[in-house]
Write a protein that holds these residues in place. Structure first.
Motif, PDB file in Angstrom:
ATOM      1  N   ASP A  77     -81.615  -7.679 -11.313  1.00 21.85           N
ATOM      2  CA  ASP A  77     -81.208  -8.367 -12.036  1.00 21.85           C
ATOM      3  C   ASP A  77     -81.054  -7.343 -13.631  1.00 21.85           C
ATOM      4  OD1 ASP A  77     -82.750  -9.137 -14.367  1.00 21.85           O
ATOM      5  OD2 ASP A  77     -84.771  -8.782 -14.222  1.00 21.85           O
ATOM      6  N   MET A  78     -80.229  -7.578 -13.622  1.00 20.65           N
ATOM      7  CA  MET A  78     -78.905  -6.606 -13.920  1.00 20.65           C
ATOM      8  C   MET A  78     -80.155  -7.321 -15.994  1.00 20.65           C
ATOM      9  SD  MET A  78     -75.492  -6.927 -12.576  1.00 20.65           S
ATOM     10  CE  MET A  78     -74.806  -6.082 -13.727  1.00 20.65           C
ATOM     11  N   GLY A  79     -80.881  -6.422 -16.655  1.00 23.68           N
ATOM     12  CA  GLY A  79     -81.631  -6.930 -17.859  1.00 23.68           C
ATOM     13  C   GLY A  79     -80.187  -5.672 -18.611  1.00 23.68           C
ATOM     14  N   THR A  80     -80.690  -6.661 -20.322  1.00 24.01           N
ATOM     15  CA  THR A  80     -79.860  -5.466 -21.117  1.00 24.01           C
ATOM     16  C   THR A  80     -80.114  -4.152 -21.587  1.00 24.01           C
ATOM     17  OG1 THR A  80     -79.431  -7.308 -22.761  1.00 24.01           O
ATOM     18  CG2 THR A  80     -79.593  -5.865 -23.503  1.00 24.01           C
ATOM     19  N   ASN A  81     -81.563  -3.746 -21.112  1.00 23.52           N
ATOM     20  CA  ASN A  81     -81.604  -2.431 -21.028  1.00 23.52           C
ATOM     21  C   ASN A  81     -82.401  -1.978 -19.664  1.00 23.52           C
ATOM     22  OD1 ASN A  81     -83.037  -0.264 -22.512  1.00 23.52           O
ATOM     23  ND2 ASN A  81     -85.425  -1.112 -21.787  1.00 23.52           N
ATOM     24  N   THR A  82     -82.512  -2.433 -18.488  1.00 25.13           N
ATOM     25  CA  THR A  82     -83.277  -1.902 -17.479  1.00 25.13           C
ATOM     26  C   THR A  82     -82.895  -2.830 -16.412  1.00 25.13           C
ATOM     27  OG1 THR A  82     -85.582  -2.192 -18.741  1.00 25.13           O
ATOM     28  CG2 THR A  82     -85.333  -1.734 -16.209  1.00 25.13           C
ATOM     29  N   PHE A  83     -81.669  -2.033 -15.444  1.00 21.43           N
ATOM     30  CA  PHE A  83     -81.926  -2.692 -14.113  1.00 21.43           C
ATOM     31  C   PHE A  83     -82.775  -2.846 -12.665  1.00 21.43           C
ATOM     32  CE2 PHE A  83     -76.756  -3.048 -13.843  1.00 21.43           C
ATOM     33  CZ  PHE A  83     -76.540  -3.546 -15.662  1.00 21.43           C
ATOM     34  N   HIS A  84     -83.049  -3.821 -12.427  1.00 21.47           N
ATOM     35  CA  HIS A  84     -84.373  -3.588 -11.132  1.00 21.47           C
ATOM     36  C   HIS A  84     -84.042  -4.414  -9.502  1.00 21.47           C
ATOM     37  CE1 HIS A  84     -87.729  -4.032 -14.572  1.00 21.47           C
ATOM     38  NE2 HIS A  84     -86.676  -5.102 -14.946  1.00 21.47           N
ATOM     39  N   LEU A  85     -84.026  -3.983  -8.969  1.00 23.62           N
ATOM     40  CA  LEU A  85     -83.840  -3.663  -7.601  1.00 23.62           C
ATOM     41  C   LEU A  85     -84.792  -4.117  -6.714  1.00 23.62           C
ATOM     42  CD1 LEU A  85     -81.775  -3.984  -5.172  1.00 23.62           C
ATOM     43  CD2 LEU A  85     -82.239  -1.255  -5.076  1.00 23.62           C
ATOM     44  N   LEU A  86     -85.186  -5.306  -6.389  1.00 18.94           N
ATOM     45  CA  LEU A  86     -85.986  -5.550  -5.261  1.00 18.94           C
ATOM     46  C   LEU A  86     -85.737  -6.005  -3.519  1.00 18.94           C
ATOM     47  CD1 LEU A  86     -88.836  -6.581  -3.938  1.00 18.94           C
ATOM     48  CD2 LEU A  86     -88.428  -8.763  -5.283  1.00 18.94           C
ATOM     49  N   VAL A  87     -86.039  -4.772  -2.540  1.00 17.91           N
ATOM     50  CA  VAL A  87     -85.528  -5.991  -1.686  1.00 17.91           C
ATOM     51  C   VAL A  87     -86.624  -6.304  -0.273  1.00 17.91           C
ATOM     52  CG1 VAL A  87     -84.204  -5.149   1.261  1.00 17.91           C
ATOM     53  CG2 VAL A  87     -83.714  -3.938  -1.160  1.00 17.91           C
ATOM     54  N   THR A  88     -86.849  -7.626  -0.041  1.00 21.02           N
ATOM     55  CA  THR A  88     -87.535  -7.722   0.359  1.00 21.02           C
ATOM     56  C   THR A  88     -87.579  -8.153   1.583  1.00 21.02           C
ATOM     57  OG1 THR A  88     -89.555  -8.879   0.394  1.00 21.02           O
ATOM     58  CG2 THR A  88     -87.401 -10.239  -0.656  1.00 21.02           C
ATOM     59  N   GLU A  89     -88.859  -8.468   2.561  1.00 19.98           N
ATOM     60  CA  GLU A  89     -88.499  -9.146   3.732  1.00 19.98           C
ATOM     61  C   GLU A  89     -88.999 -10.288   4.186  1.00 19.98           C
ATOM     62  OE1 GLU A  89     -87.364  -7.504   7.690  1.00 19.98           O
ATOM     63  OE2 GLU A  89     -88.985  -6.706   7.554  1.00 19.98           O
ATOM     64  N   VAL A  90     -88.693 -11.841   4.642  1.00 23.73           N
ATOM     65  CA  VAL A  90     -89.773 -12.367   4.843  1.00 23.73           C
ATOM     66  C   VAL A  90     -90.151 -12.641   6.164  1.00 23.73           C
ATOM     67  CG1 VAL A  90     -89.850 -15.261   4.575  1.00 23.73           C
ATOM     68  CG2 VAL A  90     -87.908 -14.462   3.668  1.00 23.73           C
ATOM     69  N   ASP A  91     -91.072 -12.456   6.509  1.00 25.98           N
ATOM     70  CA  ASP A  91     -91.764 -13.071   8.498  1.00 25.98           C
ATOM     71  C   ASP A  91     -91.955 -14.594   8.417  1.00 25.98           C
ATOM     72  OD1 ASP A  91     -93.977 -13.956   7.358  1.00 25.98           O
ATOM     73  OD2 ASP A  91     -95.014 -12.680   7.209  1.00 25.98           O
ATOM     74  N   GLU A  92     -92.050 -13.921   9.927  1.00 24.28           N
ATOM     75  CA  GLU A  92     -91.774 -15.229  10.279  1.00 24.28           C
ATOM     76  C   GLU A  92     -93.233 -17.143  10.343  1.00 24.28           C
ATOM     77  OE1 GLU A  92     -89.950 -16.276  13.553  1.00 24.28           O
ATOM     78  OE2 GLU A  92     -89.077 -14.610  12.952  1.00 24.28           O
ATOM     79  N   GLN A  93     -93.936 -16.113   9.238  1.00 24.75           N
ATOM     80  CA  GLN A  93     -95.006 -17.406   8.787  1.00 24.75           C
ATOM     81  C   GLN A  93     -94.276 -18.240   6.848  1.00 24.75           C
ATOM     82  OE1 GLN A  93     -96.157 -14.556  10.506  1.00 24.75           O
ATOM     83  NE2 GLN A  93     -96.074 -16.096  12.017  1.00 24.75           N
ATOM     84  N   GLY A  94     -93.472 -17.123   6.991  1.00 24.97           N
ATOM     85  CA  GLY A  94     -93.031 -17.669   5.297  1.00 24.97           C
ATOM     86  C   GLY A  94     -93.436 -16.078   4.690  1.00 24.97           C
ATOM     87  N   GLN A  95     -94.230 -15.575   4.375  1.00 24.88           N
ATOM     88  CA  GLN A  95     -94.772 -14.873   4.011  1.00 24.88           C
ATOM     89  C   GLN A  95     -93.782 -13.573   3.610  1.00 24.88           C
ATOM     90  OE1 GLN A  95     -98.078 -14.729   2.811  1.00 24.88           O
ATOM     91  NE2 GLN A  95     -97.804 -16.452   3.813  1.00 24.88           N
TER      92      GLN A  95
END
Length: 313
Positions: A9-27
């Motif tokens: 998320d490249m905001g005007t003030n702050t840039f955010h990075l999220l790295v996430t993983e989806v398991d077999e159950q969709g969690q």
């Protein structure tokens, strides 16, 4: 199929990075999360162009993000740019530059789309119910308002009234004088007329603050009460008592930069903008007679993730 996603998320003030993983159950399992005060709007937001120094900071941050993404082996990368890039005269050139240096394809999203994605993120946090809520997401460049419940959006709009823009306009002295506070509220009253009309129609009773400023207000409020549970990171959903908000708000208005910085829970990257943002929250609570405040630490990037997962089903 690679089940690791990177959301930027490249905001005007702050840039955010999220790295996430989806398991077999969709969690979802978050692997990595960071936010960097890039201040893309600094030195350029009021004249409508990204300043060279800001562009350099952004490229450096995105190169770092790219290394992290590669280290985690996330193959799907979604990068969203909002208010500053969509309004900048050199926004398109900036997006090309980012791709050239990082191989990250930036999606520049308009205000209505930003509001919709924020809704999905907030809904995923579990803060909405059958009551009509007003989501407020205060960025550096824009503020999104969404009138909704957990089932649907009734009305949404993005206003180019973010904290960096308000700061450039009203933050001429520190601590902020009473006349500047009154001037900001009068300006919001005038510019938020479409919201006022929508409130009369849909009658929200709950304010739901989405991430950013609201997370920091909750952190400060909790630490004032000796509650350290948020230090490990904000929960997806929180409640901020209206009187607790006002205690923090009044305190922020009285203090100058250094005094605010010393407040437990304050983030250096929000230390000045939070004053203007907090005045906007006060305005909204008062003007629209909202009775409670809930806070979602999920916002735009979680909304993008939610949408991606829905499309895979």
């Amino acid at each position: 199929m690679n089940n690791r996603f990177a959301l930027i998320d490249m905001g005007t003030n702050t840039f955010h990075l999220l790295v996430t993983e989806v398991d077999e159950q969709g969690q979802l399992h978050d692997l990595y999360k960071t936010k960097v005060p890039v201040r893309l709007g600094q030195g350029g937001i009021s004249n409508g162009a990204i300043a060279p120094e800001a562009s350099e900071r952004a490229l450096k941050t995105l190169r770092d993000f790219r290394h992290t993404i590669d280290d985690f082996g996330a193959e799907t990368v979604r990068a969203m740019a909002t208010s500053m890039v969509r309004n900048a005269s050199n926004g398109e050139a900036f997006v090309k530059e980012v791709f050239k240096h990082t191989d990250i394809q930036v999606e520049v999203i308009d205000g209505a789309r930003e509001a919709e994605l924020i809704y999905y993120g907030v809904r995923a946090a579990g803060v909405l119910d059958e009551k009509v809520s007003m989501i407020m997401d205060i960025g550096g460049g824009s503020v999104e308002f969404i009138l909704c419940n957990q089932q649907e959006i009734f009305w949404k709009q993005s206003f180019e009234l973010g904290a960096q823009r308000l700061m450039d306009k009203f933050f001429t002295q520190d601590p902020i004088p009473a006349e500047s506070i009154a001037a900001e509220k009068a300006y919001l009253n005038e510019r938020l007329q479409p919201l006022t009309d929508a409130v009369a129609k849909y009658k929200p009773i709950v304010l739901v603050g989405s991430s950013g400023t609201f997370d920091t207000l909750c952190d400060i409020s909790a630490l004032r009460r000796g509650d350290t549970s948020r230090l490990a990171g904000p929960p997806a959903a929180s409640v901020l008592a209206v009187e607790d908000f006002y205690t923090v708000h009044q305190d922020l208005l009285r203090k100058n930069h250094d005094e605010r910085l010393a407040v437990p829970g304050m983030l250096e990257m929000r230390v000045d903008m939070i004053v203007l943002a907090s005045i906007a929250v006060d305005f909204v609570l008062e003007k629209y007679k909202l009775q409670e405040v809930r806070v979602s630490s999920y916002a735009l990037k979680e909304g993008v993730l939610y949408e991606m997962l829905q499309s895979r089903k």
